[in-house]
Scaffold this active site. Sequence first.
Site, PDB file in Angstrom:
ATOM      1  N   ALA A  11       0.841  -1.198   0.000  1.00  0.00           N
ATOM      2  CA  ALA A  11       0.000   0.000   0.000  1.00  0.00           C
ATOM      3  C   ALA A  11       0.876   1.248   0.000  1.00  0.00           C
ATOM      4  CB  ALA A  11      -0.905   0.006   1.220  1.00  0.00           C
ATOM      5  N   ASP A  12       0.566   2.165  -0.906  1.00  0.00           N
ATOM      6  CA  ASP A  12       1.257   3.451  -0.899  1.00  0.00           C
ATOM      7  C   ASP A  12       0.329   4.498  -0.287  1.00  0.00           C
ATOM      8  OD1 ASP A  12      -0.575   4.191  -2.886  1.00  0.00           O
ATOM      9  OD2 ASP A  12       0.865   3.930  -4.513  1.00  0.00           O
ATOM     10  N   SER A  13       0.755   5.746  -0.276  1.00  0.00           N
ATOM     11  CA  SER A  13      -0.035   6.785   0.387  1.00  0.00           C
ATOM     12  C   SER A  13      -1.394   6.991  -0.281  1.00  0.00           C
ATOM     13  CB  SER A  13       0.743   8.096   0.452  1.00  0.00           C
ATOM     14  OG  SER A  13       1.125   8.502  -0.836  1.00  0.00           O
ATOM     15  N   ASP A  56      -3.135   4.655  -1.879  1.00  0.00           N
ATOM     16  CA  ASP A  56      -3.934   3.493  -1.470  1.00  0.00           C
ATOM     17  C   ASP A  56      -4.509   3.710  -0.077  1.00  0.00           C
ATOM     18  OD1 ASP A  56      -3.450   1.912  -3.771  1.00  0.00           O
ATOM     19  OD2 ASP A  56      -1.544   1.219  -2.938  1.00  0.00           O
ATOM     20  N   PHE A  57      -3.682   4.249   0.807  1.00  0.00           N
ATOM     21  CA  PHE A  57      -4.115   4.462   2.183  1.00  0.00           C
ATOM     22  C   PHE A  57      -5.250   5.482   2.238  1.00  0.00           C
ATOM     23  CE2 PHE A  57      -3.887   5.927   6.556  1.00  0.00           C
ATOM     24  CZ  PHE A  57      -3.818   4.720   7.227  1.00  0.00           C
TER      25      PHE A  57
END
Length: 81
Positions: free
Chosen positions: A35-37, A39-40
């Site tokens: 998860a990247d930012s 996605d978060f």
Amino acid sequence: MRNICDRIIKIIKKQFRINNKNISLSSDLKKDLQADSLDFIELIMLLEEEFNIELFDMNPEEIKSIQNLVTYISNELKKNK
């Protein structure tokens, strides 16, 4: 709390398109789910909608695992009762 956990895992599986991969409470959002930012942020929006709460004060750096997420949301739901 089990119901909260199941709902969160269901959302995560859908958001990250996880079909057969097992995820657990100890799964790391960055390492295990990549998860990247962005996605978060998308995940937070989905969780806010699912649980009808606002998570604007959640610090992504503090939420490492699914367990952290379950605990945080459980606490927020208790506050809103």
